[in-house]
Enzyme design. Structure first.
Site, mmCIF file in Angstrom:
data_model
loop_
_atom_site.group_PDB
_atom_site.id
_atom_site.type_symbol
_atom_site.label_atom_id
_atom_site.label_comp_id
_atom_site.label_asym_id
_atom_site.label_seq_id
_atom_site.Cartn_x
_atom_site.Cartn_y
_atom_site.Cartn_z
ATOM 1 N NE ARG A 8 -2.336 -1.356 3.644
ATOM 2 C CZ ARG A 8 -2.454 -0.762 4.820
ATOM 3 N NH1 ARG A 8 -3.071 0.408 4.915
ATOM 4 N NH2 ARG A 8 -1.974 -1.303 5.909
ATOM 5 C CD GLU A 56 -18.000 2.239 -0.546
ATOM 6 O OE1 GLU A 56 -19.249 2.288 -0.645
ATOM 7 O OE2 GLU A 56 -17.406 2.415 0.527
ATOM 8 C CG PHE A 81 -16.330 -1.733 0.874
ATOM 9 C CD1 PHE A 81 -17.371 -2.516 1.363
ATOM 10 C CD2 PHE A 81 -15.383 -1.265 1.772
ATOM 11 C CE1 PHE A 81 -17.466 -2.821 2.713
ATOM 12 C CE2 PHE A 81 -15.468 -1.565 3.129
ATOM 13 C CZ PHE A 81 -16.506 -2.338 3.605
ATOM 14 C CG HIS A 107 -7.324 -2.943 3.775
ATOM 15 N ND1 HIS A 107 -6.639 -1.905 3.187
ATOM 16 C CD2 HIS A 107 -7.167 -2.781 5.112
ATOM 17 C CE1 HIS A 107 -6.087 -1.146 4.121
ATOM 18 N NE2 HIS A 107 -6.388 -1.649 5.291
ATOM 19 N NE ARG A 165 -4.819 -3.900 8.595
ATOM 20 C CZ ARG A 165 -4.677 -4.508 9.780
ATOM 21 N NH1 ARG A 165 -4.886 -5.802 9.892
ATOM 22 N NH2 ARG A 165 -4.342 -3.835 10.850
HETATM 23 C C1 LIG Z 1 -19.460 0.223 2.493
HETATM 24 C C2 LIG Z 1 -18.340 0.602 3.373
HETATM 25 N N1 LIG Z 1 -17.401 1.449 2.922
HETATM 26 C C3 LIG Z 1 -16.351 1.769 3.718
HETATM 27 C C4 LIG Z 1 -16.232 1.246 4.974
HETATM 28 C C5 LIG Z 1 -15.024 1.570 5.826
HETATM 29 N N2 LIG Z 1 -15.402 2.433 6.949
HETATM 30 C C6 LIG Z 1 -15.625 1.951 8.191
HETATM 31 S S1 LIG Z 1 -16.103 3.117 9.287
HETATM 32 C C7 LIG Z 1 -16.009 4.336 8.106
HETATM 33 C C8 LIG Z 1 -16.345 5.749 8.466
HETATM 34 C C9 LIG Z 1 -17.696 5.856 9.074
HETATM 35 O O1 LIG Z 1 -18.007 7.174 9.414
HETATM 36 P P1 LIG Z 1 -19.329 7.481 10.221
HETATM 37 O O2 LIG Z 1 -20.489 6.828 9.561
HETATM 38 O O3 LIG Z 1 -19.424 8.940 10.414
HETATM 39 O O4 LIG Z 1 -19.103 6.702 11.580
HETATM 40 P P2 LIG Z 1 -18.644 7.255 13.006
HETATM 41 O O5 LIG Z 1 -17.945 8.562 12.814
HETATM 42 O O6 LIG Z 1 -19.911 7.448 13.777
HETATM 43 O O7 LIG Z 1 -17.795 6.198 13.574
HETATM 44 C C10 LIG Z 1 -15.601 3.796 6.869
HETATM 45 C C11 LIG Z 1 -15.396 4.566 5.648
HETATM 46 C C12 LIG Z 1 -17.237 0.353 5.398
HETATM 47 N N3 LIG Z 1 -17.194 -0.239 6.602
HETATM 48 N N4 LIG Z 1 -18.285 0.063 4.598
#
Ligand SMILES: Cc1ncc(C[n+]2csc(CCOP(=O)(O)OP(=O)(O)O)c2C)c(N)n1
Lengths: 315, 288
Positions: A8, A56, A81, A107, A165
């Site tokens: 990465r 995505e 994703f 990943h 990863r």
């Molecule tokens: C479909 C998908 N895309 C990307 C992710 C990776 N991911 C996990 S948490 C996150 C950010 C989430 O932000 P938010 O919804 O604001 O959650 P919080 O700040 O409340 O933890 C991402 C991009 C995922 N789990 N699922």
């Protein structure tokens, strides 16, 4: 201990390099730019970097639009994703028209580790490989990853590159020359051949070293381009050794093992064992623990080689 | 505020403290996971599990139970802690989070952990599953309610809005969503990455009843959940203003603490800041 490097990190660095020589390069990410390492491209070329947020499907569609207008888009997110969530966008907006989009996903596989099954794609190669027009590349180390990304950007057409990863063991020196569609024979041998991809290439080399102690001479091939498959090399080594093992951090359905079986079934049927994830989802655990629990180790490959050779003897 | 109300809120606060403590200990032990978004939703989930939801921990499959779906599945430690504090799983098990062989997977797995109502972790999918569950409840003439917790970054997923449209179309009055509006996602502030604002107008225009609350204020939250129950002809959305990493000073409002576990020193400081919990059992024992 063998040295290791992060694919990465290497991907992030080569993107910045390519940004210089390739003004048409644009990079898209989906709120994971720190993890996929596209962030540095964003810092260097803020006007050519697009963080699309956690969306995505829209990212893939937008990448297609960039390609329609002559840009070379690289779209990055976690492999699960990139291929799963946005599958129809990749299929209908990118692969069908054969647009010049590079899907460079990180990943992949079980070595995502603790996040568990929802994040561990074991079917991405399968999904991408069945799409007409799509090129599928699974680099085995950071050097190969850099060359694959460079080659993909120079190539015209949709490409899927699968990165892991954790840091992978270093295999190739700077003299290595990756070529799309060419498998690399890393070790010659007469008694069996292991066709491997990704992190399993280093495991295959370890297995071959263990087997040589027992007096067995096992070839190891890095099949980094899974599509188009290097049929010639695969048939040649299958003919030479008569005993085939495939090794991948992916389901045994639809990935490298299937691709090799399809070719050999038609052109050179020989006893074969597919080492990969059996028909089950992943789970939480550390990457090494998971590889062990799912039978993706050099010990397992040693057993697989013995197994396939026993079947040869019975024939 | 009445004395009863005082006691309830005091009890919920104590429970929230215990859950925060569980979360930090779990993440420290696992050495990976998501503290920021677990901590920001603590009061929301505590209010649900210890006041709002009708549940029977000894009968997790009770057909009339209310359902809670954690759409932002990365906050799994919070869900597991609530389930443990509520008696669905043994508290000792919490420390197996994310380890090989555990039921407590990095993201909540349905069918493996009693009380987990849906498999989540791929963001943007929980509201659809909540809608299906709500519509099934209506078909079966059961009067359970379905609650879904969404992230604000998660709201960038198109599927969230497909579900929003469908829930309003089918007048899913038994569906309530809560939005953890902490303002941060992984790559930074939501407004810088990909602004999903303004939330209230968007949800209203999609046909939802909308109410805004302080997501760390139990009185506010309870009033909003009471309000949601009075709405029968449309789905309801509670937009909860929160602080990511709430309760641990160095994690608060810091995007860097989205998905990283505290080391030993940080864990000690975090636990000291949170303070110790007690044995409050909640006031919804009537369902047991
Ligand atoms: C479909 C998908 N895309 C990307 C992710 C990776 N991911 C996990 S948490 C996150 C950010 C989430 O932000 P938010 O919804 O604001 O959650 P919080 O700040 O409340 O933890 C991402 C991009 C995922 N789990 N699922």
């Amino acid at each position: 201990m063998q040295s290791k490097s992060s694919m990465r990190e290497a991907y992030g660095r080569v993107l910045v390099e390519l940004g210089k020589s390739c003004p048409d390069l644009v990079v898209l990410d989906a709120d994971l730019s720190g993890s996929t390492k596209t962030k540095d491209f964003g810092k260097n070329y803020p006007d050519r970097f697009f963080n699309m947020g956690i969306a995505e499907q829209n990212m893939m569609g937008t990448a297609a639009g960039f390609a329609l207008a002559g840009k070379i888009p690289c779209a990055s997110t976690f492999a699960v994703f990139a291929t799963g969530r946005a599958y129809d966008q990749v299929r209908n907006a990118i692969a069908y028209p054969g647009l010049n989009v590079k899907i460079i996903a990180t990943h992949a596989g079980l070595t995502v580790g603790e996040d568990g099954a929802t994040h561990q794609t074991i079917e991405d190669i399968s999904l991408m490989r069945t799409l007409p027009n799509m090129t599928v590349i699974v680099p085995a180390d950071a050097v190969e990853a850099v060359q694959a990304v460079t080659a993909a950007v120079a190539f015209r057409g949709p490409v899927y590159i699968r990165l892991g990863r954790p840091a992978f063991p270093d295999l190739f020196g700077d003299d290595y020359q990756f070529q799309i569609g060419k498998a690399a024979i890393l070790r010659e041998g007469e008694d069996a051949v292991i066709f491997a991809a990704g992190i399993m290439v280093s495991k295959a080399l370890e297995a071959a070293a263990q087997l040589s102690v027992e007096g067995l001479d096992v070839a190891v091939v890095d099949v980094s381009t899974i599509k188009p498959l290097d049929r010639e090399t695969i048939v040649k080594l299958a003919e030479k050794t008569g005993a085939v093992v495939t090794a991948e951090e992916h389901s045994i359905y639809g990935g490298l093992g299937s691709a090799v079986a399809e070719v050999l079934g038609e052109q050179c049927p020989v006893p074969m064992v597919r080492v990969g994830v059996e028909d089950r989802f992943g789970e939480s655990g550390s990457p090494e623990e998971l590889l062990d629990a799912f039978g993706l180790t050099s010990e397992h490959l040693v057993k697989a080689v013995h197994g396939v050779r026993d079947r040869c003897k019975k024939r | 505020m009445s004395e009863v109300q005082d006691e309830l809120i005091g009890g919920l606060q104590t429970k929230a403290q215990a859950i925060r403590e569980d979360i930090i200990k779990m993440l420290a032990e696992a050495r990976s996971g998501h503290p920021g978004g677990s901590l920001s939703s603590v009061e929301i989930v505590t209010a649900l599990y210890f006041h709002v939801l009708r549940l029977k921990s000894e009968d997790p499959q009770w057909p009339d139970r209310d359902r809670f779906i954690l759409s932002k599945g990365h906050a799994a430690p919070l869900l597991y802690a609530a389930l443990a504090e509520r008696g669905f799983i043994p508290r000792e098990e919490l420390l197996t989070l994310r380890k090989l062989g555990t039921r407590l997977q990095g993201h909540p797995p349905w069918g493996m952990v009693p009380g987990v109502e849906a498999s989540t972790g791929s963001l943007g999918q929980g509201l659809s599953m909540g809608l299906g569950t709500a519509l099934a409840g209506r078909l079966d003439r059961r009067n359970y309610r379905v609650y879904v917790l969404l992230g604000d970054g998660e709201s960038q997923e198109g599927q969230v809005w497909e579900a929003a449209m469908a829930a309003a179309h089918y007048r899913a009055g038994n569906l309530t969503a809560v939005l953890d509006f902490n303002g941060l996602q992984i790559d930074g502030p939501i407004t810088e990455v990909m602004s999903p604002l303004p939330f209230p107008d968007k949800w209203r225009s999609f046909g939802w009843a909308v109410r805004e609350v302080d997501g760390h204020d139990f009185q506010d939250l309870i009033a909003a959940f009471d309000w949601a129950k009075t709405i029968h002809d449309m789905p309801s959305m509670i937009i909860a203003r929160t602080v990511k990493g709430k309760g641990v000073s160095f994690m608060e409002n810091a995007a860097g603490w989205h998905g990283k576990a505290p080391d030993m020193k940080q864990t000690a400081q975090a636990l000291a800041e949170i303070g110790a919990g007690t044995d409050f059992k909640g006031d919804n024992k009537h369902a047991e």
